[in-house]
Design an enzyme around this catalytic site. Structure first.
Site, PDB file in Angstrom:
ATOM      1  N   LYS A  30      45.920  -2.250 -45.441  1.00  0.00           N
ATOM      2  CA  LYS A  30      47.210  -1.738 -45.046  1.00  0.00           C
ATOM      3  C   LYS A  30      47.118  -0.700 -43.874  1.00  0.00           C
ATOM      4  O   LYS A  30      47.672  -0.459 -42.945  1.00  0.00           O
ATOM      5  CB  LYS A  30      48.239  -1.514 -45.836  1.00  0.00           C
ATOM      6  CG  LYS A  30      49.542  -0.755 -45.442  1.00  0.00           C
ATOM      7  CD  LYS A  30      50.390  -0.502 -46.626  1.00  0.00           C
ATOM      8  CE  LYS A  30      50.039   0.960 -46.855  1.00  0.00           C
ATOM      9  NZ  LYS A  30      51.225   1.347 -47.797  1.00  0.00           N
TER      10      LYS A  30
ATOM     11  N   HIS B 194      57.177  -3.480 -49.500  1.00  0.00           N
ATOM     12  CA  HIS B 194      58.587  -3.888 -49.029  1.00  0.00           C
ATOM     13  C   HIS B 194      58.405  -5.009 -48.292  1.00  0.00           C
ATOM     14  O   HIS B 194      59.229  -6.192 -48.474  1.00  0.00           O
ATOM     15  CB  HIS B 194      59.211  -2.775 -48.295  1.00  0.00           C
ATOM     16  CG  HIS B 194      59.682  -1.506 -48.994  1.00  0.00           C
ATOM     17  ND1 HIS B 194      60.316  -1.737 -50.080  1.00  0.00           N
ATOM     18  CD2 HIS B 194      59.255  -0.389 -48.673  1.00  0.00           C
ATOM     19  CE1 HIS B 194      60.573  -0.214 -50.686  1.00  0.00           C
ATOM     20  NE2 HIS B 194      59.761   0.356 -49.839  1.00  0.00           N
TER      21      HIS B 194
END
Ligand code: SF4
Length: 237
Positions: A142, A162
């Site tokens: 990420k 999310h």
């Protein structure tokens, strides 16, 4: 070379509905990948406000990345104290800077570390850049994707909690696909120019409506496209 990807009808509908609901965000990269990398490390497990304050304090105390690299760890930790987990993040930042220094020295280079990382990334494709950043110890998938997308303006989707949750519920990715594998899926299915708006809007949707607990399906603009809402979660369509 620009890659052309034709999106599925399902993805195209989701993309348009998200744009209609949340608008079309515009990426404004600063082309400072090393600043972005340090900033992303500082942002782990804290708020944007706290990590932003820690970053400003760090560059005010030690204005170049070479000074941060060479400073005692406790001095770096003190400068970033407001960002939380300072005793973990300070050595992580210093290790990153030392790694880049060693890589540059092994090539006989003498650039600033900022210029070195920028040049290394611009010589690579987005996918190669992602693997390159991930080879720095402590830099995860990420973090690498955030630097490439936010700081370099490249089409690499960061998969946060999310994006991962909402994408699974919508059936953009399979229910057993983990965050790391999701990166490869999005690289295959998403037109490059959609990556940034899709990323930002999936996060907005996850925060506002598609919560981890008790998603508000009754008022969701994506209801018609959602496998979870149909009780059919699991298979991409
Ligand atoms: S219908 Fe429900 S589960 Fe599906 S995206 Fe909307 S809020 Fe999330």
């Amino acid at each position: 070379m620009t890659i052309s990807i034709t999106p599925s009808t399902h993805l195209a509908r989701i993309y348009e509905l998200l744009i209609d609901t949340y608008g079309e965000p515009e990426n404004k990269p600063d082309y400072d990948p090393l600043g972005g990398l340090v900033g992303t490390i500082l942002s782990q497990h804290t708020s944007d406000i706290n990590s932003g304050r820690a970053y400003q304090q760090l560059v005010a105390t030690l204005p170049t990345w070479e000074e941060v690299r060479d400073a005692p760890t406790h001095e770096v930790a003190e400068a970033i104290r407001s960002g939380g987990l300072a005793n973990i993040k300070a050595p992580r930042i210093k290790n990153t800077l030392h790694t880049l220094t060693e890589w540059q020295q092994s090539q006989g280079g003498t650039k600033s570390l900022s210029d070195y990382l920028y040049d290394e990334l611009t010589q690579r494709s987005p996918e190669e850049g992602w693997h390159y950043l991930r080879s720095i110890p402590g830099v995860g998938p990420k973090t690498a994707a955030c630097v490439l997308m936010f700081n370099m303006g490249l089409a690499v989707m960061p998969i946060d909690t999310h994006v991962h949750r909402v994408s699974k519920r919508l059936g953009l990715i399979g229910s057993k696909v983990n965050a790391d594998q999701s990166h490869d899926v999005f690289a295959r299915i998403t037109p490059p120019e959609w990556v940034y708006p899709l990323h930002v809007n999936l996060i907005r949707h996850g925060r506002k409506i598609c919560h981890a607990q008790r998603p508000e399906c009754g008022r969701c603009p994506l209801y018609s496209e959602c496998l979870f809402a149909r009780g059919d979660q699991g298979q991409p369509i």
